[in-house]
Design a protein around this motif. Structure first.
Motif, PDB file in Angstrom:
ATOM      1  N   LEU A 124       4.413  12.285  -4.642  1.00 57.43           N
ATOM      2  CA  LEU A 124       4.238  11.161  -3.731  1.00 57.43           C
ATOM      3  C   LEU A 124       4.453  11.545  -2.268  1.00 57.43           C
ATOM      4  O   LEU A 124       4.335  10.695  -1.391  1.00 57.43           O
ATOM      5  N   ASN A 125       4.787  12.814  -2.031  1.00 63.10           N
ATOM      6  CA  ASN A 125       4.803  13.354  -0.673  1.00 63.10           C
ATOM      7  C   ASN A 125       5.809  12.685   0.266  1.00 63.10           C
ATOM      8  O   ASN A 125       5.453  12.012   1.239  1.00 63.10           O
ATOM      9  N   TYR A 126       7.066  12.884  -0.055  1.00 57.39           N
ATOM     10  CA  TYR A 126       8.147  12.488   0.839  1.00 57.39           C
ATOM     11  C   TYR A 126       9.279  13.503   0.698  1.00 57.39           C
ATOM     12  O   TYR A 126       9.308  14.284  -0.263  1.00 57.39           O
ATOM     13  N   PRO A 127      10.223  13.547   1.639  1.00 59.28           N
ATOM     14  CA  PRO A 127      11.297  14.551   1.565  1.00 59.28           C
ATOM     15  C   PRO A 127      12.145  14.385   0.300  1.00 59.28           C
ATOM     16  O   PRO A 127      12.526  13.261  -0.056  1.00 59.28           O
ATOM     17  N   ALA A 128      12.459  15.488  -0.340  1.00 63.31           N
ATOM     18  CA  ALA A 128      13.189  15.443  -1.604  1.00 63.31           C
ATOM     19  C   ALA A 128      14.542  14.753  -1.462  1.00 63.31           C
ATOM     20  O   ALA A 128      14.992  14.052  -2.375  1.00 63.31           O
ATOM     21  N   TRP A 129      15.191  14.893  -0.298  1.00 60.96           N
ATOM     22  CA  TRP A 129      16.537  14.327  -0.141  1.00 60.96           C
ATOM     23  C   TRP A 129      16.523  12.801  -0.139  1.00 60.96           C
ATOM     24  O   TRP A 129      17.563  12.163  -0.320  1.00 60.96           O
ATOM     25  N   LEU A 130      15.344  12.185   0.032  1.00 62.06           N
ATOM     26  CA  LEU A 130      15.236  10.721   0.061  1.00 62.06           C
ATOM     27  C   LEU A 130      15.104  10.098  -1.318  1.00 62.06           C
ATOM     28  O   LEU A 130      15.049   8.873  -1.441  1.00 62.06           O
ATOM     29  N   GLU A 131      15.050  10.910  -2.353  1.00 56.41           N
ATOM     30  CA  GLU A 131      14.767  10.408  -3.696  1.00 56.41           C
ATOM     31  C   GLU A 131      15.670   9.246  -4.100  1.00 56.41           C
ATOM     32  O   GLU A 131      15.206   8.182  -4.518  1.00 56.41           O
ATOM     33  N   GLY A 132      16.966   9.418  -3.977  1.00 55.57           N
ATOM     34  CA  GLY A 132      17.894   8.369  -4.404  1.00 55.57           C
ATOM     35  C   GLY A 132      17.790   7.120  -3.544  1.00 55.57           C
ATOM     36  O   GLY A 132      17.811   5.995  -4.055  1.00 55.57           O
ATOM     37  N   GLU A 133      17.658   7.294  -2.243  1.00 52.29           N
ATOM     38  CA  GLU A 133      17.550   6.155  -1.331  1.00 52.29           C
ATOM     39  C   GLU A 133      16.293   5.347  -1.619  1.00 52.29           C
ATOM     40  O   GLU A 133      16.306   4.109  -1.591  1.00 52.29           O
ATOM     41  N   ILE A 134      15.201   6.025  -1.935  1.00 49.59           N
ATOM     42  CA  ILE A 134      13.945   5.332  -2.218  1.00 49.59           C
ATOM     43  C   ILE A 134      14.051   4.523  -3.503  1.00 49.59           C
ATOM     44  O   ILE A 134      13.645   3.357  -3.562  1.00 49.59           O
ATOM     45  N   HIS A 142       9.082   1.649  -7.401  1.00 47.29           N
ATOM     46  CA  HIS A 142       9.074   2.513  -6.226  1.00 47.29           C
ATOM     47  C   HIS A 142       7.927   3.519  -6.228  1.00 47.29           C
ATOM     48  O   HIS A 142       7.387   3.848  -5.177  1.00 47.29           O
ATOM     49  N   GLU A 143       7.503   3.989  -7.401  1.00 50.67           N
ATOM     50  CA  GLU A 143       6.408   4.958  -7.406  1.00 50.67           C
ATOM     51  C   GLU A 143       5.110   4.299  -6.969  1.00 50.67           C
ATOM     52  O   GLU A 143       4.347   4.865  -6.179  1.00 50.67           O
ATOM     53  N   ALA A 144       4.837   3.109  -7.462  1.00 49.46           N
ATOM     54  CA  ALA A 144       3.616   2.402  -7.046  1.00 49.46           C
ATOM     55  C   ALA A 144       3.676   2.053  -5.564  1.00 49.46           C
ATOM     56  O   ALA A 144       2.673   2.170  -4.839  1.00 49.46           O
ATOM     57  N   ARG A 147       3.112   5.213  -3.574  1.00 54.30           N
ATOM     58  CA  ARG A 147       1.715   5.660  -3.646  1.00 54.30           C
ATOM     59  C   ARG A 147       0.869   4.889  -2.638  1.00 54.30           C
ATOM     60  O   ARG A 147       0.041   5.465  -1.924  1.00 54.30           O
ATOM     61  N   ALA A 148       1.085   3.573  -2.564  1.00 58.98           N
ATOM     62  CA  ALA A 148       0.338   2.763  -1.593  1.00 58.98           C
ATOM     63  C   ALA A 148       0.710   3.134  -0.169  1.00 58.98           C
ATOM     64  O   ALA A 148      -0.136   3.143   0.731  1.00 58.98           O
ATOM     65  N   LEU A 149       1.971   3.459   0.054  1.00 60.50           N
ATOM     66  CA  LEU A 149       2.461   3.756   1.391  1.00 60.50           C
ATOM     67  C   LEU A 149       2.036   5.137   1.864  1.00 60.50           C
ATOM     68  O   LEU A 149       1.771   5.347   3.055  1.00 60.50           O
ATOM     69  N   CYS A 150       1.966   6.081   0.929  1.00 53.13           N
ATOM     70  CA  CYS A 150       1.682   7.463   1.319  1.00 53.13           C
ATOM     71  C   CYS A 150       0.213   7.842   1.183  1.00 53.13           C
ATOM     72  O   CYS A 150      -0.253   8.754   1.855  1.00 53.13           O
ATOM     73  N   GLU A 151      -0.509   7.158   0.315  1.00 55.82           N
ATOM     74  CA  GLU A 151      -1.884   7.553   0.064  1.00 55.82           C
ATOM     75  C   GLU A 151      -2.890   6.580   0.657  1.00 55.82           C
ATOM     76  O   GLU A 151      -4.034   6.939   0.910  1.00 55.82           O
ATOM     77  N   GLY A 152      -2.472   5.324   0.846  1.00 56.56           N
ATOM     78  CA  GLY A 152      -3.419   4.328   1.325  1.00 56.56           C
ATOM     79  C   GLY A 152      -3.772   4.523   2.793  1.00 56.56           C
ATOM     80  O   GLY A 152      -3.059   5.177   3.543  1.00 56.56           O
ATOM     81  N   ARG A 153      -4.879   3.946   3.186  1.00 58.40           N
ATOM     82  CA  ARG A 153      -5.321   4.006   4.575  1.00 58.40           C
ATOM     83  C   ARG A 153      -5.015   2.666   5.238  1.00 58.40           C
ATOM     84  O   ARG A 153      -5.383   1.611   4.719  1.00 58.40           O
ATOM     85  N   ALA A 154      -4.355   2.718   6.373  1.00 58.52           N
ATOM     86  CA  ALA A 154      -3.978   1.490   7.060  1.00 58.52           C
ATOM     87  C   ALA A 154      -5.203   0.851   7.720  1.00 58.52           C
ATOM     88  O   ALA A 154      -6.040   1.531   8.307  1.00 58.52           O
ATOM     89  N   ALA A 155      -5.273  -0.462   7.598  1.00 51.60           N
ATOM     90  CA  ALA A 155      -6.366  -1.200   8.228  1.00 51.60           C
ATOM     91  C   ALA A 155      -6.060  -1.437   9.702  1.00 51.60           C
ATOM     92  O   ALA A 155      -4.938  -1.231  10.171  1.00 51.60           O
ATOM     93  N   THR A 156      -7.073  -1.883  10.444  1.00 49.14           N
ATOM     94  CA  THR A 156      -6.892  -2.297  11.831  1.00 49.14           C
ATOM     95  C   THR A 156      -6.939  -3.813  11.888  1.00 49.14           C
ATOM     96  O   THR A 156      -7.962  -4.424  11.573  1.00 49.14           O
TER      97      THR A 156
END
Length: 429
Positions: A124-134, A142-144, A147-156
């Motif tokens: 899911l492409n985030y720093p490993a140390w954030l695992e517990g906090e996430i 949290h995985e879904a 995925r939306a936060l890291c892979e999705g494209r933000a609209a205008t």
């Protein structure tokens, strides 16, 4: 630019980003300003590589590490290019040093590493140390959510400036200029572009008929309940997107005090206000903790604390932020957030509203500073966000954890940036 020169440019930008204080967007704008020879195709290709590395850095680093290869920006760019376009890297005098034999073998091995066995931070492409906090912050979904936060494209998203027009008329004017939009139920004045385009280059934008503002940001600004004749303080106002939205809701009647430590951001707010026809915003450069004029204390109908935070809710737009985060930085944020809330409390009149907002999904920056503040300030109590929204005349409420008093907006559930909001009311006695 030749293909190998584009790769070299992407590596150089990524290397600069590691020590830069500016955003990636600003860094790239300056980089290309120095290189006028780079055409629009070059800028698009280089940008795609830079953003691709940042969005997939967890995956790239995990696979390179499994192949016993070091992780630096040169090899990240080569590996991403191999994954997306296959083997065979362009060579030339203006390109980067090509992989040696050991690196070529490592890259080939990394391609074969199966992501099915990778840990969540790599997938899911985030720093490993954030695992517990996430996991603590986002719970079972949290995985879904990630995925939306890291892979999705933000609209205008756009906010129609009701001092000059309304949403329907704005949509018609933009359509005449070739910008297709659709209304967004989350915010009454919001439109979303349905195709790529620079709406900020339209005649409508030049006339001050709209601002570019995420619909989630528009919604949380409404929680202040801004109305004509009120006094409102916007602490950490930045370039003033929420202040401008509140000014329109107030029909220019009353006062908004926009406070920030950055003079440059306040100058941008002044220019935006002039274009929008906003006349009831006063700017003040100072840290929130520096104290207030005597005639402000206990006078504000509402105080908005748009708190400095990790910006994790904006990872779709600013993928570099996830790799800049540190545990020490989160701890410093918490201290500053608490100090800003304490300072803001001094401004709120009895019966007035204190609204705490972040563009973060992390509980350490959201629920925790608020609950700690309430322990220190017994004269404040939580007003459920749905109740605050209804009192502000907002009737189209999102499905956003209605069992809780605090609001969370997410890309997965609402199609907007990640936002947190807590509304607190000061007692009358």
């Amino acid at each position: 630019m030749r293909p190998e020169a584009r790769l070299e440019a992407a590596i150089e930008i990524l290397d600069r980003l590691e020590t830069a204080q500016s955003s990636l967007e600003d860094l790239m704008r300056g980089y290309f300003r120095e290189r006028r020879y780079a055409g629009s195709g070059d800028r698009r290709a280089i940008g795609a590589t830079v953003y691709g590395v940042l969005r997939r850095r967890g995956e790239l680093d995990w696979r390179l590490s499994k192949a016993k290869c070091r992780c630096d920006n040169r090899l990240r760019v080569f590996f991403l290019t191999t994954l997306e376009h296959g083997p065979g890297l362009a060579e030339g005098p203006h390109g980067p040093e090509l992989p040696d034999e050991a690196e070529r073998e490592a890259l080939s091995a990394a391609v074969l590493c199966a992501m099915e066995t990778a840990p969540a931070w790599a997938r899911l492409n985030y720093p490993a140390w954030l695992e517990g906090e996430i996991a603590e912050s986002l719970g079972a979904s949290h995985e879904a959510e990630l995925r939306a936060l890291c892979e999705g494209r933000a609209a205008t998203d756009l906010r129609a400036n009701t001092l000059k027009t309304d949403r329907d008329r704005l949509a018609g004017m933009l359509a005449e200029e070739g910008f297709a939009t659709e209304p967004i139920a989350l915010a009454p004045h919001a439109l979303r572009l349905t195709a790529d385009g620079r709406a900020d280059q339209s005649r409508a934008f030049g006339q001050g008929l709209f601002e570019i503002q995420d619909a989630g940001s528009q919604f949380v600004a409404q929680l202040t309940g801004a109305r004509q004749g009120q006094w409102i303080a916007d602490i950490c106002a930045g370039a003033g997107g929420k202040a401008l939205a509140m000014a329109a809701d107030m029909d220019n009647r009353g006062q908004i005090f926009a406070i920030d430590v950055d003079a440059g951001r306040l100058r941008r707010l002044a220019a935006r206000a002039e274009r929008a026809g906003v006349r009831n915003i006063q700017t003040r450069r100072q840290p929130a903790e520096a104290g207030w004029p005597d005639d402000w204390r206990g006078r504000m109908d509402a105080v908005l604390v748009d708190a400095p935070c990790s910006g994790s809710g904006t990872w779709r737009r600013q993928p570099e932020l996830r790799w800049r985060m540190t545990a020490e930085g989160l701890a410093r944020n918490a201290v500053r957030q608490g100090a800003m809330l304490d300072a803001a409390a001094d401004l709120v009149k009895p019966g007035g509203r204190l609204v705490y907002i972040t563009c973060s999904f992390l509980a350490a920056e959201n629920e925790k500073p608020v609950t700690d503040f309430l322990v220190r300030h017994a004269d404040f109590s939580v007003t459920p966000w749905r109740e605050a929204a209804a009192a502000a005349g907002v009737t189209d409420l999102p499905d956003a954890d209605g069992a809780h008093d605090f609001l969370r907006l997410t890309p997965l559930k609402h199609g907007v940036d990640g936002f947190f909001a807590a509304v607190m009311t000061r007692g009358l006695s």
